[in-house]
Write a protein that holds these residues in place. Structure first.
Motif, mmCIF file in Angstrom:
data_model
loop_
_atom_site.group_PDB
_atom_site.id
_atom_site.type_symbol
_atom_site.label_atom_id
_atom_site.label_comp_id
_atom_site.label_asym_id
_atom_site.label_seq_id
_atom_site.Cartn_x
_atom_site.Cartn_y
_atom_site.Cartn_z
ATOM 1 N N TYR A 170 11.144 -2.146 1.998
ATOM 2 C CA TYR A 170 10.577 -1.087 1.159
ATOM 3 C C TYR A 170 10.654 0.263 1.874
ATOM 4 N N ALA B 278 12.480 3.470 0.452
ATOM 5 C CA ALA B 278 11.729 4.732 0.314
ATOM 6 C C ALA B 278 12.477 5.880 0.992
ATOM 7 N N GLY C 172 13.526 10.835 -5.169
ATOM 8 C CA GLY C 172 12.743 9.724 -5.695
ATOM 9 C C GLY C 172 13.549 8.705 -6.470
ATOM 10 N N ARG D 36 5.577 -0.365 -9.793
ATOM 11 C CA ARG D 36 6.019 0.188 -8.506
ATOM 12 C C ARG D 36 7.242 1.093 -8.688
ATOM 13 N N PHE D 37 8.113 0.721 -9.646
ATOM 14 C CA PHE D 37 9.329 1.470 -9.942
ATOM 15 C C PHE D 37 9.402 1.755 -11.434
ATOM 16 N N VAL E 242 10.990 5.742 -7.775
ATOM 17 C CA VAL E 242 9.728 5.306 -7.206
ATOM 18 C C VAL E 242 8.625 5.821 -8.126
ATOM 19 N N SER F 202 6.924 9.507 -8.409
ATOM 20 C CA SER F 202 7.760 10.616 -7.927
ATOM 21 C C SER F 202 7.859 11.650 -9.045
#
Length: 69
Positions: A6, A10, A18, A43-44, A54, A57
């Motif tokens: 992760y 990131a 993002g 999460r996404f 992400v 973002s």
């Protein structure tokens, strides 16, 4: 899932406003099934075919350009 994966994703997403692709996630060691689960968990976000962001973002002009590329 390793936190290192992760973290690598990131870092990639941070360089791309993002946004990341399925290929980016794969190169970080995150399989498609984990991406789908990440979308379900919030999460996404799935922005376009094979393109994700992400969660949280900012939706900036630069991010929209990154999605378009």
């Amino acid at each position: 899932m390793s936190d290192d994966r992760y973290h690598r994703l990131a870092e990639i997403a941070a360089r791309q406003h993002g946004v990341f692709s399925v290929h980016d996630a794969d190169s970080a060691g995150i399989p498609d099934s984990t991406l789908r689960r990440g979308v379900q968990m919030g999460r996404f976000s799935n922005l376009a075919p094979r393109v994700f962001a992400v969660a949280g973002s900012p939706n900036t002009a630069m991010r929209r350009r990154a999605v378009a590329v």
